[in-house]
Design an enzyme around this catalytic site. Sequence first.
Site, PDB file in Angstrom:
ATOM      1  N   LYS A  15      61.862  -4.226   2.589  1.00  0.00           N
ATOM      2  CA  LYS A  15      61.832  -4.909   1.319  1.00  0.00           C
ATOM      3  C   LYS A  15      63.221  -4.094   0.282  1.00  0.00           C
ATOM      4  O   LYS A  15      64.606  -4.812   0.633  1.00  0.00           O
ATOM      5  CB  LYS A  15      61.030  -4.883  -0.308  1.00  0.00           C
ATOM      6  CG  LYS A  15      59.834  -5.632   0.761  1.00  0.00           C
ATOM      7  CD  LYS A  15      58.774  -6.274  -0.894  1.00  0.00           C
ATOM      8  CE  LYS A  15      58.046  -7.405  -0.130  1.00  0.00           C
ATOM      9  NZ  LYS A  15      56.551  -6.599   0.573  1.00  0.00           N
ATOM     10  N   PHE A  46      47.715  -4.243   1.079  1.00  0.00           N
ATOM     11  CA  PHE A  46      48.452  -5.187   1.363  1.00  0.00           C
ATOM     12  C   PHE A  46      49.243  -4.820   2.577  1.00  0.00           C
ATOM     13  O   PHE A  46      50.540  -3.802   1.756  1.00  0.00           O
ATOM     14  CB  PHE A  46      49.385  -6.540   1.309  1.00  0.00           C
ATOM     15  CG  PHE A  46      50.160  -7.677   1.141  1.00  0.00           C
ATOM     16  CD1 PHE A  46      49.577  -8.507   1.718  1.00  0.00           C
ATOM     17  CD2 PHE A  46      51.269  -7.370   1.646  1.00  0.00           C
ATOM     18  CE1 PHE A  46      50.157  -9.439   2.275  1.00  0.00           C
ATOM     19  CE2 PHE A  46      52.190  -8.300   2.842  1.00  0.00           C
ATOM     20  CZ  PHE A  46      50.961 -10.029   3.352  1.00  0.00           C
ATOM     21  N   ASP A  71      52.599   3.126   2.045  1.00  0.00           N
ATOM     22  CA  ASP A  71      53.922   1.801   2.057  1.00  0.00           C
ATOM     23  C   ASP A  71      54.171   2.194   1.169  1.00  0.00           C
ATOM     24  O   ASP A  71      53.717   1.751   0.591  1.00  0.00           O
ATOM     25  CB  ASP A  71      52.552   0.296   3.001  1.00  0.00           C
ATOM     26  CG  ASP A  71      52.920  -0.849   3.237  1.00  0.00           C
ATOM     27  OD1 ASP A  71      53.952  -0.658   2.281  1.00  0.00           O
ATOM     28  OD2 ASP A  71      52.210  -1.256   3.187  1.00  0.00           O
TER      29      ASP A  71
END
Length: 391
Positions: A243, A129, A214
Site C-alpha cells: 500500500k 485481512f 502485517d
Amino acid sequence: MIPSVLPTYNRAPLTFVKGEGTWLIEADGRRFLDLGAGIAVNALGHAHPTLVKALTDQAQALWHTSNLYHIPQQEALADRLVAETFADTAFFCNSGTEACELAVKMARKYFYEAGQPERVEIIAFNGAFHGRSSAGIAAAGSEKMTKGFGPMLPGFVHLDLGDSAALEAAITDKTAAIMVEPVQGEGGIRAVPDAELQQMRALCDAHGILLICDEVQCGVGRTGRLFAHEWAGISPDIMMVAKGIGGGFPLGAVLATEKAASGMTAGTHGSTYGGNPLGCAVGCAVLDVVADAAFLAEVSRKAGLLRQRLEGLVAEHPEVFEEVRGAGLMLGLKCKVANADVVTSGYAHELITVPAADNVIRLLPPLTISDDEIAEAVTRLDAIARDLTPA
Ligand SMILES: *Cc1c(COP(=O)(O)O)cnc(C)c1O
C-alpha cells in the site's frame, strides 16, 4: 451479459479523472475530499511532485530488466528500509497479497531448515485481512473470503484478539509463527493494544517462534511512526509491507531479520516484476518524505486534531456515530446507522471514506492532509450526520 470487467466489485457511480493532493476530481468536474487515499495507498496524496518526478525520471531511463540483474533502485530502497527498521533484508513484490505469500513461506522454510519441519502452523486472528491469494484467505480464515474456493491451504489457526490465555494455549510444537496486523484495517480499524503486542513478542521469544506483522495498511507513516509496531517498543521477525510504500505505484515488500530469512536462499523465491526500477524509484521517493522525524511528528499532530474533532462529532451525533477508534491517520468511525449509508451520503457531500467490517467507516487520508482540509472533512461529516439522523 457479464461485463467486460469481471464484476467482483460493486462500484460507486464515480469516475475520477484527476487527483491533486487530498482532492479527487470527478469526470463531471466535482471536487471530492479524499479520506480514502485509495485504501491507504496514496500516502502522499495525489500527484505529489516528488513522486511524479521520481517516476517520470525513471520512466525516461529504464522500466524493467527482471531480477536476473542488479537493480540499483531496488538496492537503494532495501538499504533505506534496513537502515530505518528492525530488518536486515528485504524482498520486493507488487502487492500485500504477495508479501503474505512470502511471509508464510519464509516462516515455514526457517523451521524446515532448522530441523523442525513439523512447525508449519501460523496463528492468525479473527477479523484479519492478509490478501486474496490461497494463503491470504486461509490466513484470514473468514467464511466470507474462503467459501466456495475449494480446499484451504492448511496450517492456520484462528483466535480472537484480546484473549491472551487462548493465545498461550494455542502455541504447540507445530507452531511456526503468529501473524498480526498491529492495527486491523478491513476488520474495522481495531488497534491491538501495546501490551498485547508485547505479550505476542514475549510468547514468540519464549517458544522460539516467529512474529509476523502485517503492516500493509498500518505501515509507512500511517500511525505517526514509520511502522505501527514501533509504538509498542517491539519488533517483528518478518513484516509485510505494501500500500503506502508505493504511494500509488504497485509495490510490496517483505522485511525480515537475517535469522528469519535464513532459509530463503537463491532459487527459493522470486518475482518477475517485484522490485523493478519504476516501483523502487517511487518507493525511495516515498521514504525520502515519510521517513523523517519532522514529517512523522506532523502526522501525529494532525491525527490528534482529526481525532479530537471526530470525538466532538460523535458527541454531537450519538444517533449516527458510536465511537472513534484507530491510531494516527488510520481512524475508524463506528456507525449506528448502516456504514454503507454514511459512505454513500459522503458521495453527495463530495467526501470519500471507505467502509470496513463491524459497521465502521475508515478515514485514511493522505498523510499530507492540511489542517484546513481536516476542518473541511469534519464539516462534511457533520452534514452527512445531519442527513442521516433518524427523524
Ligand atoms: C490490503 C491489505 C493486504 C492485501 O494487499 P493487496 O495489495 O491488496 O494484495 C494485506 N494485508 C493488509 C493488512 C491489507 O490491508
